[in-house]
Design an enzyme around this catalytic site. Sequence first.
Site, PDB file in Angstrom:
ATOM      1  N   ILE A  60      37.326 -13.659 -13.285  1.00 29.80           N
ATOM      2  CA  ILE A  60      36.611 -12.541 -13.889  1.00 29.80           C
ATOM      3  C   ILE A  60      37.608 -11.776 -14.757  1.00 29.80           C
ATOM      4  CG2 ILE A  60      34.805 -12.322 -12.144  1.00 29.80           C
ATOM      5  CD1 ILE A  60      36.363 -10.187 -10.763  1.00 29.80           C
ATOM      6  N   ASP A  61      37.097 -10.999 -15.687  1.00 28.94           N
ATOM      7  CA  ASP A  61      37.949 -10.330 -16.657  1.00 28.94           C
ATOM      8  C   ASP A  61      38.893  -9.323 -16.000  1.00 28.94           C
ATOM      9  OD1 ASP A  61      36.582 -11.723 -18.624  1.00 28.94           O
ATOM     10  OD2 ASP A  61      35.141 -10.107 -18.955  1.00 28.94           O
ATOM     11  N   LYS A  62      39.952  -9.018 -16.708  1.00 24.91           N
ATOM     12  CA  LYS A  62      40.985  -8.101 -16.219  1.00 24.91           C
ATOM     13  C   LYS A  62      40.405  -6.801 -15.679  1.00 24.91           C
ATOM     14  CE  LYS A  62      44.842  -5.265 -17.910  1.00 24.91           C
ATOM     15  NZ  LYS A  62      45.669  -4.907 -19.086  1.00 24.91           N
ATOM     16  N   ARG A 163      28.975  -9.359 -20.950  1.00 24.06           N
ATOM     17  CA  ARG A 163      29.375  -8.399 -21.979  1.00 24.06           C
ATOM     18  C   ARG A 163      28.820  -8.805 -23.349  1.00 24.06           C
ATOM     19  NH1 ARG A 163      35.740  -8.159 -21.118  1.00 24.06           N
ATOM     20  NH2 ARG A 163      35.634  -6.396 -22.605  1.00 24.06           N
TER      21      ARG A 163
END
Length: 257
Positions: A60-62, A163
Amino acid sequence: IPLNVCYEDSDILIINKEAGMVVHPGCNNYSGTLVNALVYHFGNLPQQNENHRPGLVHRIDKDTTGLLVVGKNEFALSFLGKQFFDHSIDRKYYALVWGEPKEEKGTIRGYLNRDPADRRKSKHYTDPEMGKEAITHYKIIEKFYFLTLVECVLETGRTHQIRAHFTAIGHPLFSDEMYGGNEIRKGTSLAKFKAFIQNCFIMMPRQALHAKELGFIHPTTKECVFFNSELPPDFAGILEKLRNYVKANLGELTIDR
């Protein structure tokens, strides 16, 4: 590097990742990542196709928080990897988006690829020749007039899928700088609301996205297992502030709409 381990057995780890932690080393991020932490705490973990991402089946993204599953041995990693490949993993996210989707629940379908104008981003296309198929199912959980809390279920798992999808339909995620969600998109005529949102941006300077639930078939027991994580303090705090603001300013918000 501290890790929030929700569950562990001989085959898997369930990690509740905090905001700001990069999942694996890459450009300009060679230390302090989840992979660095896993190697330190658990030693040699298997990796798929020599991708230098020991134990990782997905990421998953930062600045996205929430649940990740890690395979502790080659069999578990391969078994979990096949489920992700087959899109049979249950993944549920909570996202706070600008505006209000027209339908109470729906599906966003399209094809995602790197944005030629900014290679860090993903872009939504309708032409199947332009990218990989991406499918996000959503339903509205709570409305705040100019912002909406939605539950997202991923049928596919593309980079920045949620997103990019919500940006494509005109509802970028709250405080998502990369996709324009860090600008006030609704309620711009209300000075009090604008000041309130600016304070919310300070409170949550990241995209409002949390990997809330994760379900899959366990590699050894072959039983369905499900894990759930609470919203982190910044996300939960924003929702509480929004509830209080709407309650105190309902008349003004209704008139502006």
